[in-house]
Design an enzyme around this catalytic site. Structure first.
Site, PDB file in Angstrom:
ATOM      1  N   ASP A 198      55.286  27.223  10.754  1.00 17.53           N
ATOM      2  CA  ASP A 198      55.164  26.931   9.324  1.00 17.53           C
ATOM      3  C   ASP A 198      55.345  25.466   8.962  1.00 17.53           C
ATOM      4  O   ASP A 198      55.132  25.092   7.812  1.00 17.53           O
ATOM      5  CB  ASP A 198      56.185  27.755   8.525  1.00 17.53           C
ATOM      6  CG  ASP A 198      57.596  27.200   8.653  1.00 17.53           C
ATOM      7  OD1 ASP A 198      57.939  26.712   9.749  1.00 17.53           O
ATOM      8  OD2 ASP A 198      58.331  27.232   7.654  1.00 17.53           O
TER       9      ASP A 198
ATOM     10  N   ASP B 120      57.755  30.004  16.060  1.00 13.65           N
ATOM     11  CA  ASP B 120      58.739  29.032  15.591  1.00 13.65           C
ATOM     12  C   ASP B 120      59.901  29.843  14.999  1.00 13.65           C
ATOM     13  O   ASP B 120      59.755  31.038  14.708  1.00 13.65           O
ATOM     14  CB  ASP B 120      58.098  28.135  14.527  1.00 13.65           C
ATOM     15  CG  ASP B 120      59.110  27.299  13.781  1.00 13.65           C
ATOM     16  OD1 ASP B 120      59.904  26.613  14.448  1.00 13.65           O
ATOM     17  OD2 ASP B 120      59.124  27.357  12.538  1.00 13.65           O
TER      18      ASP B 120
ATOM     19  N   ASP C  66      55.205  22.033  13.746  1.00 19.44           N
ATOM     20  CA  ASP C  66      54.507  23.080  14.493  1.00 19.44           C
ATOM     21  C   ASP C  66      53.010  22.796  14.626  1.00 19.44           C
ATOM     22  O   ASP C  66      52.329  23.465  15.412  1.00 19.44           O
ATOM     23  CB  ASP C  66      54.672  24.437  13.789  1.00 19.44           C
ATOM     24  CG  ASP C  66      56.126  24.852  13.692  1.00 19.44           C
ATOM     25  OD1 ASP C  66      56.851  24.683  14.690  1.00 19.44           O
ATOM     26  OD2 ASP C  66      56.537  25.331  12.624  1.00 19.44           O
TER      27      ASP C  66
END
Length: 697
Positions: free
Chosen positions: A591, A388, A595
């Protein structure tokens, strides 16, 4: 509890209990004593049934300590036992006491008792081994207890209590040392995990402060919002939230919690906001969660570890077959007994388990928490890693660098309303907006209605009957249909540049402001990604919900070649699923709440430590400090663990086969064979507990 004062000096008591204290109760008993405010230090001596207590020299302290001791009962010990499952690891001198007790009892029987009494005591001591063997046979299992009972029984049948006593003595010493080595490794892991910091949002009047969980006290109030974890046991005072309790109850769906309900440490809020009053000491609840993680590590065994332990059990029947063959061929009870005294089970199981525990504790000290050996194996086999962007490759503490206001709105009004909405959520960008308002001294007390968090899009609410939205361009402009003209677009492009990510704010369908968030690349990211490629990762990918310009800049700076921008949570999930369908072994690093689906579907999900609790809940590994160097260390440690487990397997098989051969040919006695077997098992277990040496970068 019954007791008597054996001796005392000012400020110190030595108390004699009614009898010995079980070793497993020593930690809970000491914790129960320490709960008395007057107690400075307490020590339990389980074998002799005594307690030494140091207390404060204040008026009435002695009486209060004795009253407290008298109130400790079995229920108190039972309540504290789960939180002190590994307390023996902190008392190495207890090992010495146990060994002295075993050796003393054996030598007294051997030196001072006549043959009939020695035989009677031998039969009495043999009862424990026989019961364990019968229990195994009742479950249709031929395992180590059956081997031990058969070997000892052969000596007793020959009316040889000396040999039987020697065998039981050696087995007792071996079991004690093996148990201590195992518990010490588990205790080292618990200590390492306890050093990992955790924070909570403490509410003091109109203020909300981020504080360490360890600083909280019973009666304090903490705020928990969407995506955040519940770090304490407490009672909901206000608000409503959907709480995921899967880690405690196994329920797959979140349950509603509102005023008056209880919530527990280790759970997480999927949606909503609650104020929770702390009802239990935070350190105790955190320790309970950590002990639970260590105990549950068995659920996440790697195929390698599970197959080695299964092999250990499958070999035992062949021990009996060998012993039967030796008996038929040699007619020697000594050689037959020697064949029974050596097994592979203890060595294979202990060295595998301790190797994993050592890797897990070293992981915690290095900045990441791993749930079990299964994930070390998956990391070692992975060839693709997906990141990410926000809070993973970029800093977890972005900042607002530019604010644009449109129409009749002033910059201060844009900041105030944005902070008012964003304060409800733990995402790094939300924190950046709230921190910017705080730095400028802008008060943002709530005037809006209940907010709705739309994952990976933004936030919606109402203000004076008007719909208010803040979030990505896709959410505000495309989904919400907010108009934006060419002049506004041009101003945003000119003033926000390539390095700022835009956050759009609209009221009642009108664009009123844009906040430019600066989200710089973390230090060392490019070097970490280069190192991962050298370690064999053939594909390194970045996925983000951010715009093309910002994504392209971060990809360029980090050295990532493959990237996708403007993705929703379901898009990230689909992309990772596609990689797996292509035969890729995938690590996903993220995080945020957005996600979580991709973290769950990857072969290994790694959550950043400063990320949301929902992300950490579904992840298999958590980076406690958010440093990508930890991932490089994780890969190296995973490979070192496999090398150690393979080496231990080879040594256990080689040494025990040698000892068995020496016993069968009559080169050593059954007692010497047992001594060699137990000594090498303990030595290999100790070797397996050593820190891993990882090659320098």
């Amino acid at each position: 509890m019954r007791f008597s004062v054996a001796s005392e000096i000012p400020g110190r008591l030595r108390v004699k209990l009614a009898g010995p204290v079980p070793a497993e109760d020593m930690g809970p008993f000491e914790a129960a004593l320490a709960a008395c405010p007057d107690v400075v230090h307490a020590r339990v001596y389980p074998r002799i049934g005594e307690v030494a207590v140091s207390f404060r020299a204040t008026e009435g302290a002695r009486a209060r300590v004795l009253d407290h001791l008298g109130g400790i009962d079995a229920a108190t010990i039972d309540r504290l036992r789960p939180e002190h499952a590994f307390s023996l690891a902190r008392h190495s001198d207890q090992l010495l006491l146990d060994l002295v007790w075993i050796a003393g009892a054996y030598l007294l029987r051997r030196w001072f008792l006549p043959m009939p009494a020695s035989m009677a005591l031998g039969l009495l001591a043999y009862r424990r081994f026989l019961v364990d063997a019968l229990r195994s046979l009742g479950r249709a299992r031929l395992d180590v207890p059956v081997l031990d009972a058969a070997a000892i029984g052969m000596s007793l049948v020959q009316l040889d209590p000396k040999t039987a006593g020697e065998t039981m003595f050696l087995l007792g010493v071996g079991e004690t040392l093996e148990e201590y080595t195992q518990v010490r490794s588990e205790g080292a892991l618990v200590d390492a995990l306890l050093d990992v910091a955790e924070n909570a949002q403490k509410v003091e009047g109109d203020l909300e402060l981020e504080v360490p969980v360890s600083s909280l006290q019973v009666g304090d109030v903490v705020a928990v919002r969407t995506g955040m974890g519940v770090s304490i046991d407490g009672e909901v005072m206000a608000g409503t939230a959907m709480v995921n309790q899967a880690s405690l109850t196994g329920e797959p769906l979140a349950v509603e919690r509102t005023a008056g309900d209880r919530v527990f440490a280790g759970t997480s809020v999927e949606d909503g906001e609650i104020l929770v009053r702390v009802t239990s000491a935070p350190n105790e609840t955190r320790l309970r969660s950590i002990v639970s993680l260590v105990k549950n590590a068995d659920q996440y065994k790697s195929r390698r570890q599970a197959s080695r332990e299964a092999l250990a059990d499958r070999i035992v029947p062949w021990n009996f077959a060998l012993a039967g063959g030796v008996a038929l061929a040699t007619r020697s009870m000594m050689r037959t007994s020697a064949a029974l005294m050596v097994d592979y089970s203890c060595g294979l199981k202990l060295t595998s388990s301790i190797s994993v525990l050592s890797a897990m504790s070293q992981s915690a000290r290095a900045g990441f928490t791993v749930k079990g050996s299964k994930y070390f194996d998956a990391v070692r086999e992975a060839d693709t890693i997906v990141f990410d962007k926000t809070g993973t490759l970029t800093e977890a503490t972005p900042r607002v660098a530019k604010v644009l206001a449109f129409g009749s709105w002033e910059v201060e009004e844009v900041i105030r309303l944005s902070a008012c909405l964003e304060e409800h959520f733990p995402h790094p960008v939300a924190r950046a907006v709230v921190n910017h308002a705080r730095e400028l001294g802008i008060d943002h007390r709530e005037r809006h209605a209940e907010v709705e968090y739309i994952v990976a899009h933004g936030i919606a609410s109402t203000l004076d009957g008007k719909r208010v939205v803040i979030g990505s361009e896709h959410f505000v402009i495309a989904d919400e249909g907010v108009g934006i003209d060419g002049r506004q677009k041009g101003r945003i492009t000119r003033q926000l540049k390539d390095h700022l990510s835009p956050l759009y704010l609209a009221v009642d369908g009108e664009l009123v402001g844009v906040l430019g968030v600066e989200d710089p690349l973390k230090a060392g990211v490019r070097e970490a990604i280069d190192e991962l490629r050298l370690l064999g990762f053939t594909r390194v990918v970045m996925l983000t919900g951010d715009g093309e310009r910002t994504a392209a800049r971060i990809a360029r700076e980090s050295g990532v070649v493959e990237w996708r921008a403007g993705l929703l949570p379901e898009d990230k999930h689909a992309y990772v699923s596609q990689l797996k369908a292509e035969g890729r072994r995938v690590i996903m690093v993220g995080d945020g709440v957005n996600d979580a689906p991709a973290l769950a579907v990857a072969d290994v999900g790694i959550a950043m430590g400063q990320g949301t609790a929902v992300a950490k809940e579904v992840a298999d590994i958590t980076l406690t400090d958010g440093d990508l160097d930890s991932i490089v260390t994780l890969v190296r440690l995973s490979r070192a663990l496999v090398r150690r487990m393979d080496a231990m397997f080879f040594r256990v098989m080689l040494l025990n086969s040698l000892f068995m051969l020496l016993g069968v040919v009559g080169a050593v006695t059954p007692q010497a064979s047992s001594l060699l077997h137990n000594a090498t098992t303990i030595a290999l277990s100790y070797s397996a507990s050593r820190p891993y040496r990882l090659p320098a970068r």
